[in-house]
Design an enzyme around this catalytic site. Structure first.
Site, PDB file in Angstrom:
ATOM      1  N   TYR A 141       0.813  -1.214   0.000  1.00  0.00           N
ATOM      2  CA  TYR A 141       0.000   0.000   0.000  1.00  0.00           C
ATOM      3  C   TYR A 141       0.848   1.267   0.000  1.00  0.00           C
ATOM      4  O   TYR A 141       0.411   2.303  -0.484  1.00  0.00           O
ATOM      5  CB  TYR A 141      -0.904   0.024   1.241  1.00  0.00           C
ATOM      6  CG  TYR A 141      -2.203  -0.729   1.091  1.00  0.00           C
ATOM      7  CD1 TYR A 141      -2.214  -2.084   0.802  1.00  0.00           C
ATOM      8  CD2 TYR A 141      -3.420  -0.074   1.257  1.00  0.00           C
ATOM      9  CE1 TYR A 141      -3.407  -2.769   0.687  1.00  0.00           C
ATOM     10  CE2 TYR A 141      -4.621  -0.751   1.146  1.00  0.00           C
ATOM     11  CZ  TYR A 141      -4.614  -2.095   0.857  1.00  0.00           C
ATOM     12  OH  TYR A 141      -5.799  -2.762   0.748  1.00  0.00           O
ATOM     13  N   LYS A 191       3.207 -15.243   3.451  1.00  0.00           N
ATOM     14  CA  LYS A 191       3.447 -16.050   2.248  1.00  0.00           C
ATOM     15  C   LYS A 191       4.962 -16.255   2.189  1.00  0.00           C
ATOM     16  O   LYS A 191       5.636 -15.895   1.212  1.00  0.00           O
ATOM     17  CB  LYS A 191       2.891 -15.303   1.018  1.00  0.00           C
ATOM     18  CG  LYS A 191       2.901 -16.105  -0.271  1.00  0.00           C
ATOM     19  CD  LYS A 191       1.890 -17.236  -0.314  1.00  0.00           C
ATOM     20  CE  LYS A 191       2.066 -18.049  -1.590  1.00  0.00           C
ATOM     21  NZ  LYS A 191       1.225 -19.267  -1.604  1.00  0.00           N
ATOM     22  N   ASP A 223      -2.836 -18.438   1.647  1.00  0.00           N
ATOM     23  CA  ASP A 223      -3.798 -19.221   0.857  1.00  0.00           C
ATOM     24  C   ASP A 223      -4.470 -20.262   1.735  1.00  0.00           C
ATOM     25  O   ASP A 223      -5.692 -20.424   1.736  1.00  0.00           O
ATOM     26  CB  ASP A 223      -3.127 -19.847  -0.384  1.00  0.00           C
ATOM     27  CG  ASP A 223      -1.806 -20.541  -0.099  1.00  0.00           C
ATOM     28  OD1 ASP A 223      -1.308 -20.470   1.048  1.00  0.00           O
ATOM     29  OD2 ASP A 223      -1.256 -21.184  -1.028  1.00  0.00           O
ATOM     30  N   ASP A 247      -6.451  -6.933   4.523  1.00  0.00           N
ATOM     31  CA  ASP A 247      -7.566  -6.348   3.782  1.00  0.00           C
ATOM     32  C   ASP A 247      -8.455  -7.460   3.237  1.00  0.00           C
ATOM     33  O   ASP A 247      -9.682  -7.445   3.384  1.00  0.00           O
ATOM     34  CB  ASP A 247      -7.017  -5.487   2.636  1.00  0.00           C
ATOM     35  CG  ASP A 247      -8.119  -4.888   1.783  1.00  0.00           C
ATOM     36  OD1 ASP A 247      -9.097  -4.388   2.365  1.00  0.00           O
ATOM     37  OD2 ASP A 247      -8.003  -4.936   0.547  1.00  0.00           O
ATOM     38  N   ASP A 251     -12.454  -8.980   4.823  1.00  0.00           N
ATOM     39  CA  ASP A 251     -13.714  -9.088   4.068  1.00  0.00           C
ATOM     40  C   ASP A 251     -14.237 -10.522   4.130  1.00  0.00           C
ATOM     41  O   ASP A 251     -15.432 -10.759   4.283  1.00  0.00           O
ATOM     42  CB  ASP A 251     -13.518  -8.705   2.593  1.00  0.00           C
ATOM     43  CG  ASP A 251     -13.691  -7.209   2.344  1.00  0.00           C
ATOM     44  OD1 ASP A 251     -13.304  -6.412   3.214  1.00  0.00           O
ATOM     45  OD2 ASP A 251     -14.211  -6.838   1.266  1.00  0.00           O
TER      46      ASP A 251
HETATM   47  C1  IPM Z   1     -10.477  -1.296   3.812  1.00  0.00           C
HETATM   48  C2  IPM Z   1     -10.663  -0.772   2.412  1.00  0.00           C
HETATM   49  C3  IPM Z   1      -9.512   0.160   2.067  1.00  0.00           C
HETATM   50  C4  IPM Z   1      -8.217  -0.634   2.187  1.00  0.00           C
HETATM   51  C5  IPM Z   1      -9.637   0.834   0.683  1.00  0.00           C
HETATM   52  C6  IPM Z   1     -10.910   1.606   0.540  1.00  0.00           C
HETATM   53  C7  IPM Z   1      -8.451   1.726   0.391  1.00  0.00           C
HETATM   54  O1  IPM Z   1     -10.783  -1.831   1.516  1.00  0.00           O
HETATM   55  O2  IPM Z   1     -10.364  -0.461   4.738  1.00  0.00           O
HETATM   56  O3  IPM Z   1     -10.473  -2.508   3.995  1.00  0.00           O
HETATM   57  O4  IPM Z   1      -7.851  -1.349   1.255  1.00  0.00           O
HETATM   58  O5  IPM Z   1      -7.563  -0.518   3.225  1.00  0.00           O
HETATM   59 MG    MG Z   2     -10.976  -3.715   2.454  1.00  0.00          MG
END
Ligand code: IPM
Ligand code: MG
Length: 356
Positions: A141, A191, A223, A247, A251
């Protein structure tokens, strides 16, 4: 106590969900005798539209002079063609860096009332209580160099994944300290079979782990960790991982417990804590009043706990959320086929009622 906050509603569903989180904070402040002091500032696409900068100086100043920051979401397809530094996301990355928020805590907790909302069988997901500790200021990032160059058809893009030992060390300590207050298990996800960054990561985490003899430390390739997360989510306690893996896995953890809309986060370690739901700006449902505000509301609970040490107040919010869910309140993302969903504002109102 005076709760002096900067609110950054941002883009998409950000303004809708933060509005509900602020209502809940107001209800908590009223009940426990605190005083809420808010200033609203621009970030992301909203700031680009207003002043062509995804993070205006004025926003940074306000955040740095308050005790905590509550953020909605950033991101809008309107800016998809913009160069990197003029995208909404650049504002988010910069505010994380300006605040020094290197430790991103993303709890994924299964609410018993939501057995019908997880895609997994109830007996697999029941009892899931994971704390993802995501490194937030390093890796691909932020690594330099980064570029996209050349003529269409023969362009080359470069990103750099980079970690310094001290960056791994400080986030590892956060994870181990948290594990000491939980089930005393840390799973470090990397990884290391492919990436130098991960080999350094594993090395440093192992060294720091020696300072925590009571914590059981494991290592897993990302993975295989992704697979285990859906197969045996209850095996996980604290997951320690670098920026991009965190990240992705957070999710996924949202999906496991029923909806990404439930997940809250705290970004701490720097001067001022930043609190934001894990879901993004969800442009497809923005403005429809159907987004789930619980991720933002639970982020407000984390704010009370981490920035103000108001544990009772935080618990009151979390219990209120739990209560409205057991009473059957469901936004569209959570509703099963037979359930009729309620909107963003109604969900917020019910949590406010439950907090009072
Ligand atoms: C998160 C989001 C952000 C990230 C994006 C919007 C830049 O996906 O906070 O998880 O990747 O950190
Ligand atoms: Mg995210």
């Amino acid at each position: 106590m005076i709760l002096n906050l900067t609110v950054l509603p941002g883009d998409g569903i950000g303004p809708e969900v933060t509005e509900q989180a602020v209502q809940v904070l107001q209800a908590v402040a009223d009940r426990f005798g605190h005083q809420l002091q808010l200033q609203h500032k621009l970030i992301g696409g909203a700031a680009l539209t207003a002043v062509n900068d995804p993070l205006p100086e004025d926003t940074v100043k306000a955040c740095l002079s308050s005790s905590a920051v509550l953020l909605g979401a950033v991101g809008s397809p309107m800016f998809d063609k913009n160069p990197g530094h003029l995208r909404p996301e650049a504002g988010l990355l910069r505010i994380r860096r300006e605040l020094g928020a290197y430790a991103n805590l993303r709890p994924a907790v299964f609410f018993p009332a939501l057995e019908g909302s997880s895609p997994l069988r109830a007996e697999l997901v029941r009892g899931t209580d994971i704390m993802i500790v995501r490194e937030l200021l390093g890796g691909a990032y932020f690594g330099q160099p980064r570029s996209i160059e050349g003529d269409p058809g023969s362009r080359v893009a470069v990103n750099t994944m980079r970690y310094a030992e001290h960056e791994v060390e400080r986030i590892a300590r956060v994870a181990f300290d948290l594990a000491m207050k939980r089930k005393k298990k840390v799973l470090s996800v990397d990884k290391a079979n492919v990436l130098e960054c991960s080999r350094l990561w594993r090395d440093v985490v192992t060294r720091i782990g020696k300072d925590y003899p009571d914590v059981k430390l494991g290592h897993q390739y990302v993975d295989s960790a992704a697979m285990l997360l859906v197969q045996r989510p209850t095996d996980f306690d604290v997951v320690l991982t670098e920026n991009m893996f965190g990240d992705i896995l957070s999710d996924q953890a949202g999906g496991v417990v029923g909806s990404l809309g439930l997940l809250a986060s705290a970004s701490v370690g720097g001067k001022v804590g930043l609190y934001e739901p894990v879901h993004g700006s969800a442009p497809d449902i923005a403005g429809k009043g159907i987004a789930n505000p619980l991720g933002a509301i639970l982020s407000a609970a984390m704010l009370l706990r981490h920035s103000f040490s108001l544990g009772k107040e935080a618990a009151a919010v979390e219990q209120a959320v739990s209560r409205v869910l057991s009473q059957g309140a469901r936004t569209a993302d959570l509703a099963a086929k037979a359930q009729s969903p309620i909107g963003t504002a109604e969900m917020g109102r019910r949590v406010v009622e439950a907090v009072k």
